[in-house]
Design a protein around this motif. Sequence first.
Motif, PDB file in Angstrom:
ATOM      1  N   GLU A 171       0.826  -1.208   0.000  1.00 36.63           N
ATOM      2  CA  GLU A 171       0.000   0.000   0.000  1.00 36.63           C
ATOM      3  C   GLU A 171       0.861   1.260   0.000  1.00 36.63           C
ATOM      4  OE1 GLU A 171      -2.767  -0.173   3.179  1.00 36.63           O
ATOM      5  OE2 GLU A 171      -3.780  -1.965   2.427  1.00 36.63           O
ATOM      6  N   LEU A 172       1.867   1.254  -0.842  1.00 35.84           N
ATOM      7  CA  LEU A 172       2.709   2.432  -1.065  1.00 35.84           C
ATOM      8  C   LEU A 172       2.605   2.790  -2.545  1.00 35.84           C
ATOM      9  CD1 LEU A 172       5.863   1.306   0.958  1.00 35.84           C
ATOM     10  CD2 LEU A 172       4.023   2.806   1.744  1.00 35.84           C
ATOM     11  N   PRO A 173       1.591   3.554  -2.940  1.00 36.26           N
ATOM     12  CA  PRO A 173       1.374   3.809  -4.377  1.00 36.26           C
ATOM     13  C   PRO A 173       2.557   4.512  -5.017  1.00 36.26           C
ATOM     14  CG  PRO A 173       0.018   5.260  -3.015  1.00 36.26           C
ATOM     15  CD  PRO A 173       0.603   4.241  -2.096  1.00 36.26           C
ATOM     16  N   ASP A 208      -8.359   8.911  -6.076  1.00 41.25           N
ATOM     17  CA  ASP A 208      -9.417   8.939  -5.071  1.00 41.25           C
ATOM     18  C   ASP A 208      -8.879   9.048  -3.656  1.00 41.25           C
ATOM     19  OD1 ASP A 208     -11.187   8.605  -7.167  1.00 41.25           O
ATOM     20  OD2 ASP A 208     -11.153   6.409  -7.021  1.00 41.25           O
ATOM     21  N   SER A 209      -7.575   9.261  -3.508  1.00 42.58           N
ATOM     22  CA  SER A 209      -6.996   9.310  -2.172  1.00 42.58           C
ATOM     23  C   SER A 209      -7.054  10.731  -1.609  1.00 42.58           C
ATOM     24  CB  SER A 209      -5.553   8.817  -2.206  1.00 42.58           C
ATOM     25  OG  SER A 209      -4.961   8.927  -0.930  1.00 42.58           O
ATOM     26  N   THR A 210      -7.099  10.824  -0.294  1.00 44.68           N
ATOM     27  CA  THR A 210      -7.123  12.130   0.382  1.00 44.68           C
ATOM     28  C   THR A 210      -5.882  12.370   1.227  1.00 44.68           C
ATOM     29  OG1 THR A 210      -8.330  11.135   2.239  1.00 44.68           O
ATOM     30  CG2 THR A 210      -9.635  12.124   0.460  1.00 44.68           C
ATOM     31  N   THR A 256      -1.356  17.612  -2.583  1.00 42.25           N
ATOM     32  CA  THR A 256      -1.759  17.385  -3.978  1.00 42.25           C
ATOM     33  C   THR A 256      -0.651  16.811  -4.841  1.00 42.25           C
ATOM     34  OG1 THR A 256      -1.154  19.680  -4.523  1.00 42.25           O
ATOM     35  CG2 THR A 256      -3.436  19.258  -3.887  1.00 42.25           C
ATOM     36  N   CYS A 257       0.587  16.820  -4.396  1.00 37.29           N
ATOM     37  CA  CYS A 257       1.723  16.393  -5.221  1.00 37.29           C
ATOM     38  C   CYS A 257       2.307  15.089  -4.703  1.00 37.29           C
ATOM     39  CB  CYS A 257       2.812  17.468  -5.252  1.00 37.29           C
ATOM     40  SG  CYS A 257       2.265  19.042  -5.953  1.00 37.29           S
TER      41      CYS A 257
END
Length: 578
Positions: free
Chosen positions: A347-349, A375-377, A401-402
């Motif tokens: 779970e480390l995109p 879709d991540s926050t 955001t980055c």
Amino acid sequence: MEDDEGMRGFFPASFGKKSKSQTPVESIHKATRRPPEPSDSHRQNPKPSTPDDDDTLIGPPRPPPPPAEDEDEDDEPIIGPPRPSAASDSDGDELHRIPLSNEIVLKGHTKVVSALAIDHSGSRLLSGSYDYTVRMYDFQGMNARLESFRQLEPSEGHQVRSISWSPSADRFLCVTGSAQAKIYDRDGLTLGEFIKGDMYIRDLKNTKGHITGLTCGEWHPKTKETILTSSEDGSLRIWDVNDFTSQKQVIKPKLARPGRVPVTTCAWDPQGNSLAGAIGDGSIQIWSIKPGWGSRPDIYLPNAHSDEISGLKFSSDGQILLSRSFDASLKVWDLRQMKTSLKSFEELPNHYAQTNVAFSPDEQLILTGTSVERDSTTGGLLCFFDRQKLEVVSKVGISPTCSVVQCAWHPKLNQIFATAGDKHQGGTHILYDPTLSTRGALVCVARAPRKKSIDDFQAEPVIHNPHALPLFRDQPSRKRQREKILKDPLKSHKPEAPMNGPGFGGRVGVTKGSLLTQYLLKQGGMIKETWMDEDPREAILKYADVAEKDPKFIAPAYADTQPKPVFAKSDSEDEEDK
């Protein structure tokens, strides 16, 4: 002495002294404090909140202060075992002192920063981006504005993918999406560019260089004349920086099927005795540098990851290998037993081919960045893992955001560098702690920009162009005047253009089929246009007899002296006679 006092009157008392920032250092670092995290759930040991703290410290807490000597111990009875002293506090907190309290951002790039390199002394930083440029920062010469002193564009239209300093930090290697790597000196001047191979030669060992875009490059950790590059053409090459025309060694990875599979990244071990390459099929291959070594890998690990690998990192003791992949995982490998990984952090995109993995200076922590998902926050995170316990220590938010691509923890500065960005912006985030870090960001943040003085005023020059005034303007030549008159329909007496529509030559109703009446007459044979089918000579000779019988103009004046004209016969008649 009197003369000296007189001379002293011409100069201020502070003449010759360096101007220091009038802002206290405490207020400067307070301005760069990181905002408190919205949630402490991602940290293993959150700091207990106290009413005296202005800002929340991110990371493990500091040890509590020792109790005061004059504290009255009889006020409250002590229930249970005594509290541990400061010296016997949790080893994890003392071990994992992460400098995260303050943060500055080196801006300037317009896209994601994909390459990062800090020299060994910690005085200069290089950042490369997808906007095709490399920016050079000097902490000793930079002020609080955090501006780069030089900007380079190694290869026009190609993304910067990797930057590496030489062991002596006098040169650096720049790898872009092109097939040719470049060497620059410390000040950013080009020293040379490696040759490109012949793309029509099928055997890569017979080419003098890479034939497709590079993916990674790294300088030898000990030898300042040797570098390593990997490419999409499916090969790794070792180069001598003194010879840009040919490589020293070509390494072709082992493949399950014949073909060309790209090599996504490469790395030297800290001693330079072996090198590793990540292949596009998800395998990891390691070669030991020894006499007579070739392309056959000493360690071959097929299917190490289910997707392409973006980063490899050796530990200094030569026992651990870290790998970061597009499959959202970070794996820890023991080089003595490579069949299975010691740990796989999931779970480390990761969405960038340059996302790396790094060690802390004492190599007790592992750090890597994560990418922002649609879709991540959570945004881009910098994740810390314990090497011994193989568990998550902390996850620090860098940008909402980055994505975080490259990261590094400099041993001398004790500062953490993380590059982030997206399609519209990019920057290098520097995390530090004024009580733990030294130099680097502390130097440039405390140096205020130089104030403008009256000597800096420079009047903008006004350029008077003499030909812009009508008095000094040259008269146009006669040729230009004639051309201008010809373009003017009134002055050139240009005739009116023919009428548009059903007509020909300005007359309406003469084209075929323009009017129904004329069309029917022509088709019925009542109107015949035979002048286009007649011979012009025969049309003239029709009137020869009339002119001979009744001359009106020239013939009466020469009737007595003019001989009888003899006309040649038609060519068609001559041909018939023949």
